[in-house]
Scaffold this motif. Sequence first.
Motif, PDB file in Angstrom:
ATOM      1  N   HIS A  71      97.904  68.794 -11.540  1.00 16.85           N
ATOM      2  CA  HIS A  71      98.709  67.782 -10.878  1.00 16.85           C
ATOM      3  C   HIS A  71      98.444  68.029  -9.396  1.00 16.85           C
ATOM      4  O   HIS A  71      98.260  67.068  -8.510  1.00 16.85           O
ATOM      5  CB  HIS A  71     100.266  68.238 -10.787  1.00 16.85           C
ATOM      6  CG  HIS A  71     101.051  67.474 -10.053  1.00 16.85           C
ATOM      7  ND1 HIS A  71     101.478  66.520 -10.329  1.00 16.85           N
ATOM      8  CD2 HIS A  71     101.816  67.996  -8.838  1.00 16.85           C
ATOM      9  CE1 HIS A  71     102.325  65.849  -9.429  1.00 16.85           C
ATOM     10  NE2 HIS A  71     102.710  66.899  -8.602  1.00 16.85           N
ATOM     11  N   TYR A  72      98.213  69.068  -8.749  1.00 23.64           N
ATOM     12  CA  TYR A  72      97.554  69.449  -7.574  1.00 23.64           C
ATOM     13  C   TYR A  72      96.503  68.589  -7.053  1.00 23.64           C
ATOM     14  O   TYR A  72      96.465  67.994  -6.093  1.00 23.64           O
ATOM     15  CB  TYR A  72      97.392  70.781  -7.237  1.00 23.64           C
ATOM     16  CG  TYR A  72      97.191  71.108  -5.762  1.00 23.64           C
ATOM     17  CD1 TYR A  72      98.012  70.761  -4.598  1.00 23.64           C
ATOM     18  CD2 TYR A  72      95.953  71.593  -5.398  1.00 23.64           C
ATOM     19  CE1 TYR A  72      97.574  71.032  -3.673  1.00 23.64           C
ATOM     20  CE2 TYR A  72      95.454  71.870  -4.095  1.00 23.64           C
ATOM     21  CZ  TYR A  72      96.219  71.740  -3.002  1.00 23.64           C
ATOM     22  OH  TYR A  72      95.940  71.861  -1.798  1.00 23.64           O
ATOM     23  N   ALA A  73      95.251  68.643  -8.024  1.00 22.58           N
ATOM     24  CA  ALA A  73      94.194  67.895  -7.743  1.00 22.58           C
ATOM     25  C   ALA A  73      94.453  66.426  -7.516  1.00 22.58           C
ATOM     26  O   ALA A  73      94.092  65.904  -6.857  1.00 22.58           O
ATOM     27  CB  ALA A  73      93.264  68.009  -8.700  1.00 22.58           C
ATOM     28  N   ARG A  74      95.395  65.849  -8.284  1.00 25.02           N
ATOM     29  CA  ARG A  74      95.724  64.449  -8.520  1.00 25.02           C
ATOM     30  C   ARG A  74      96.263  63.982  -6.888  1.00 25.02           C
ATOM     31  O   ARG A  74      95.991  63.044  -6.426  1.00 25.02           O
ATOM     32  CB  ARG A  74      96.766  63.885  -9.633  1.00 25.02           C
ATOM     33  CG  ARG A  74      96.816  62.584  -9.463  1.00 25.02           C
ATOM     34  CD  ARG A  74      97.620  62.061 -10.700  1.00 25.02           C
ATOM     35  NE  ARG A  74      97.964  60.643 -10.585  1.00 25.02           N
ATOM     36  CZ  ARG A  74      98.299  59.810 -11.482  1.00 25.02           C
ATOM     37  NH1 ARG A  74      98.369  60.509 -12.696  1.00 25.02           N
ATOM     38  NH2 ARG A  74      98.527  58.677 -11.223  1.00 25.02           N
ATOM     39  N   TRP A  75      97.379  64.810  -6.698  1.00 24.97           N
ATOM     40  CA  TRP A  75      97.981  64.199  -5.351  1.00 24.97           C
ATOM     41  C   TRP A  75      97.103  64.559  -4.161  1.00 24.97           C
ATOM     42  O   TRP A  75      96.988  63.854  -2.896  1.00 24.97           O
ATOM     43  CB  TRP A  75      99.313  64.947  -4.958  1.00 24.97           C
ATOM     44  CG  TRP A  75      99.463  66.234  -4.522  1.00 24.97           C
ATOM     45  CD1 TRP A  75      99.955  67.240  -5.163  1.00 24.97           C
ATOM     46  CD2 TRP A  75      99.282  66.946  -3.243  1.00 24.97           C
ATOM     47  NE1 TRP A  75      99.978  68.595  -4.313  1.00 24.97           N
ATOM     48  CE2 TRP A  75      99.522  67.987  -3.160  1.00 24.97           C
ATOM     49  CE3 TRP A  75      98.885  66.064  -2.087  1.00 24.97           C
ATOM     50  CZ2 TRP A  75      99.480  68.701  -1.840  1.00 24.97           C
ATOM     51  CZ3 TRP A  75      99.071  66.921  -0.813  1.00 24.97           C
ATOM     52  CH2 TRP A  75      99.187  68.085  -0.964  1.00 24.97           C
ATOM     53  N   ARG A  76      95.948  65.502  -4.132  1.00 24.26           N
ATOM     54  CA  ARG A  76      95.109  65.654  -3.176  1.00 24.26           C
ATOM     55  C   ARG A  76      94.375  64.372  -2.877  1.00 24.26           C
ATOM     56  O   ARG A  76      93.754  64.055  -1.875  1.00 24.26           O
ATOM     57  CB  ARG A  76      94.038  67.013  -3.365  1.00 24.26           C
ATOM     58  CG  ARG A  76      94.974  68.032  -3.416  1.00 24.26           C
ATOM     59  CD  ARG A  76      94.306  69.189  -2.635  1.00 24.26           C
ATOM     60  NE  ARG A  76      93.666  69.005  -1.691  1.00 24.26           N
ATOM     61  CZ  ARG A  76      92.481  70.131  -1.168  1.00 24.26           C
ATOM     62  NH1 ARG A  76      92.665  71.174  -1.592  1.00 24.26           N
ATOM     63  NH2 ARG A  76      91.829  69.646  -0.151  1.00 24.26           N
ATOM     64  N   ARG A  81     104.717  60.169  -2.584  1.00 24.78           N
ATOM     65  CA  ARG A  81     105.598  59.584  -1.732  1.00 24.78           C
ATOM     66  C   ARG A  81     105.915  60.358  -0.601  1.00 24.78           C
ATOM     67  O   ARG A  81     106.275  60.101   0.540  1.00 24.78           O
ATOM     68  CB  ARG A  81     106.806  59.047  -2.390  1.00 24.78           C
ATOM     69  CG  ARG A  81     107.558  59.851  -2.925  1.00 24.78           C
ATOM     70  CD  ARG A  81     108.894  59.358  -3.838  1.00 24.78           C
ATOM     71  NE  ARG A  81     109.461  60.203  -4.421  1.00 24.78           N
ATOM     72  CZ  ARG A  81     110.537  59.980  -5.382  1.00 24.78           C
ATOM     73  NH1 ARG A  81     110.969  58.874  -5.269  1.00 24.78           N
ATOM     74  NH2 ARG A  81     111.316  60.860  -5.801  1.00 24.78           N
ATOM     75  N   TYR A  82     105.682  61.890  -0.802  1.00 24.07           N
ATOM     76  CA  TYR A  82     105.771  62.921   0.127  1.00 24.07           C
ATOM     77  C   TYR A  82     104.756  63.146   1.060  1.00 24.07           C
ATOM     78  O   TYR A  82     104.900  63.794   1.997  1.00 24.07           O
ATOM     79  CB  TYR A  82     106.716  64.238  -0.173  1.00 24.07           C
ATOM     80  CG  TYR A  82     108.003  63.647  -1.231  1.00 24.07           C
ATOM     81  CD1 TYR A  82     108.900  63.150  -0.414  1.00 24.07           C
ATOM     82  CD2 TYR A  82     107.766  63.802  -2.357  1.00 24.07           C
ATOM     83  CE1 TYR A  82     110.114  62.742  -1.075  1.00 24.07           C
ATOM     84  CE2 TYR A  82     109.049  63.391  -3.230  1.00 24.07           C
ATOM     85  CZ  TYR A  82     110.333  62.714  -2.666  1.00 24.07           C
ATOM     86  OH  TYR A  82     111.437  62.610  -3.116  1.00 24.07           O
ATOM     87  N   ASN A  83     103.713  63.219   0.442  1.00 25.14           N
ATOM     88  CA  ASN A  83     102.326  63.726   0.833  1.00 25.14           C
ATOM     89  C   ASN A  83     101.133  62.844   0.761  1.00 25.14           C
ATOM     90  O   ASN A  83     100.952  62.088  -0.052  1.00 25.14           O
ATOM     91  CB  ASN A  83     101.756  65.113   0.020  1.00 25.14           C
ATOM     92  CG  ASN A  83     102.806  66.167  -0.060  1.00 25.14           C
ATOM     93  OD1 ASN A  83     103.591  65.989  -0.988  1.00 25.14           O
ATOM     94  ND2 ASN A  83     102.949  66.855   0.913  1.00 25.14           N
ATOM     95  N   ALA A  84     100.656  62.706   2.190  1.00 24.53           N
ATOM     96  CA  ALA A  84      99.539  61.599   2.248  1.00 24.53           C
ATOM     97  C   ALA A  84      98.109  62.402   1.763  1.00 24.53           C
ATOM     98  O   ALA A  84      98.091  63.613   1.338  1.00 24.53           O
ATOM     99  CB  ALA A  84      99.214  61.673   3.682  1.00 24.53           C
TER     100      ALA A  84
END
Length: 105
Positions: A71-76, A81-84
């Motif tokens: 999950h962390y890799a994906r949002w990086r 909606r909270y993190n660029a």
Amino acid sequence: MDFDASGNNLDDMLSRSDDVRSWLHELAELGADDWAIRSRWKTGFNATHVEAQTDHGPSGNWEATIYASGHYARWREHGTRYNAPERVMSDYLRSIDPDADINNP
């Protein structure tokens, strides 16, 4: 001087050469290491969920892929909606070729 391209084996080299494969795999491993180092430095997560693979692509030429899972890799890469997005892989590709248009492969 006239150039005769008959017998040119550039296409064969791109799809069969072990030297091309090893060079491409080394670049991919450097990208995976870059991801792991930056992930560990920022949060300590996902540093072990990164791998580089090199195989033949649809065109028959060698292609390298860097997998960063979780999950962390994906949002990086994509953001939430909270993190660029941090665009870790895009930054790595720019470090290899500053003129590359990474949005239009």
